[in-house]
Design an enzyme around this catalytic site. Sequence first.
Site, PDB file in Angstrom:
ATOM      1  N   GLY A 284     -76.172  -9.967 -18.297  1.00 33.06           N
ATOM      2  CA  GLY A 284     -76.913 -10.090 -18.472  1.00 33.06           C
ATOM      3  C   GLY A 284     -77.736 -11.317 -18.948  1.00 33.06           C
ATOM      4  O   GLY A 284     -77.979 -11.351 -19.809  1.00 33.06           O
TER       5      GLY A 284
ATOM      6  N   THR B  66     -77.841 -13.042 -17.985  1.00 33.21           N
ATOM      7  CA  THR B  66     -78.285 -14.432 -18.114  1.00 33.21           C
ATOM      8  C   THR B  66     -79.688 -14.603 -17.559  1.00 33.21           C
ATOM      9  O   THR B  66     -80.096 -13.883 -16.671  1.00 33.21           O
ATOM     10  CB  THR B  66     -77.311 -15.330 -17.313  1.00 33.21           C
ATOM     11  OG1 THR B  66     -76.000 -15.133 -17.839  1.00 33.21           O
ATOM     12  CG2 THR B  66     -77.692 -16.780 -17.394  1.00 33.21           C
ATOM     13  N   VAL B  67     -80.393 -15.603 -18.077  1.00 40.30           N
ATOM     14  CA  VAL B  67     -81.697 -15.961 -17.521  1.00 40.30           C
ATOM     15  C   VAL B  67     -81.700 -17.448 -17.198  1.00 40.30           C
ATOM     16  O   VAL B  67     -81.055 -18.253 -17.873  1.00 40.30           O
ATOM     17  CB  VAL B  67     -82.870 -15.626 -18.475  1.00 40.30           C
ATOM     18  CG1 VAL B  67     -83.013 -14.118 -18.638  1.00 40.30           C
ATOM     19  CG2 VAL B  67     -82.719 -16.302 -19.825  1.00 40.30           C
TER      20      VAL B  67
END
Length: 536
Positions: free
Chosen positions: A355, A356-357
């Site tokens: 879960g 990365t942005v």
Amino acid sequence: MNFNSTVYDYPSRRNVMYAKKGMVATSTPYAAQAGLEIMKKGGNAIDAAIATAACLTVVEPSGNGIGGDAFALVWIKDKLYGLNASGPSPININAEMLKSKGFKEIPKYGWEAVTVPGIPSAWYELSKRFGKLPFKELLLPAIKYAEEGYVVSVNVGKLWKAAFKNFTNVLKEDHFKHWFDHFTPSGTYPQIGEVWNSKDMAKTLMSIAETNSESFYRGEIAEKILDFSNKTGGYFAKEDLENFKAEWVDPISVNYRGYDVHEIPPNGHGITALMALNIISGFDFGDCRETCEVYHKQIEAIKLAFSDTQKYITDPRYMKVKVSELLSSAYADERRKLIGKTALTPMPGEPSKGGTVYLATADEEGNMVSYIQSNYMGFGSGLVVPSTGIALHNRGNNFTLEEGHDNILEPGKKPYHTIIPGFMSKDKKAIGPFGVMGGFMQPQGHLQVVSNTVDFNMNPQTALDAPRWQWVGGKVVEIEAFAPLHITGQLAEMGHQIKVHYDYGSMGRGQVIWRMENGVMCGGTEPRTDGTIATW
């Protein structure tokens, strides 16, 4: 760069975007708009990146948070700078200790997987060195979203739902209840289209803003983190937080067909993409991407690169193999010889013998930022520091307990890290930032985006739209369902174990901004999520 976007017509995709004064590309409209507004107030691309990143911790908690890590590549005044804001393991933990407690491997959830969070330090270090506006002003949009609320978007809502169902099944101990108290206060996950806010996150972000991130490591927030750790079986010591500071590093690069592709050096695994590019640079792909030969050789190259990096990459202070050896042309030549007409089972080589942005920003002054931050596996460790809204990440899960391995868990050591920002230049001039988030998909996405751009002349949007593949181990390769059927069939005949993939969100989520020769910015955003480009 000149693009030929008419050759490939992939379904249900966006148009490429252009801008003159400023551009922000990321995975949610709220964060992209916040970054652009900072530019309009006189901020530069670095200021915009910080504002965007801070907003993402609030509006996309399914992929990142205040308690995660970050990396950045910053182009300013014709030079590229790297920032490593990944934190080390606590000084009070080691592999033998965990094995004595019965652990066979580092768990995904709980204190054993938590390392020092680096994101708050990253924000301030970027601002202090290259920003134009006051640091506090950059965090105000995020604080406002946290205080007043925002509408949960489609992709974030889906991931929030999945996390709630998973955590409900696996997080049974009392110290995990704070995640549910904070992210599901009504007893369930927020629905898509529902307004969600967090007063606790607003207060934490304000404290970070007013103290130049000091409170997180040496102040009131640090005290809350340490208190929570001490009361619930954590491993943090006061020194772990006090002694941490994001580190400026020299980027590493390879030249791929005339273009310099840059990554952050280890402990990140961006080197995997560079090694694979070195290998495929010896092949002529022609002018058509959608051929079995292109897919096969790219897949084999990434397998060979990963087999090396998963053996050798860790905190650079503990690496037994030099980066220069892994990136040498001679070693790439040696590895390339292993690629034949059938799928191989990769094994590490011996380079010492042979879960990365994600977000990208650019401004009219020529400044550009490639920035990535993450909690890992969505919401991270499942631990939320009470009354702060800080979800602690679980990057320590990438350590091993295997005796003698370069990446074995040791006190104060940084783990093998999956988040990687990318940047491309040519003839010492910036082309621009790019990234594809998503765990071990990231270097594979980097390879595909760079090849799409350089080999097949795709514009940023088409380069992101193209069908993706992901090697997941052994001879198993996942390929998106809209890839040509004749290619998946031929790959299967060559020995690849093909799994047709319908969950496009697991194939990484990317952003790209290229600067054209006339100074105009040209950007693409990820069609597999709520991707947005804000332009000025």
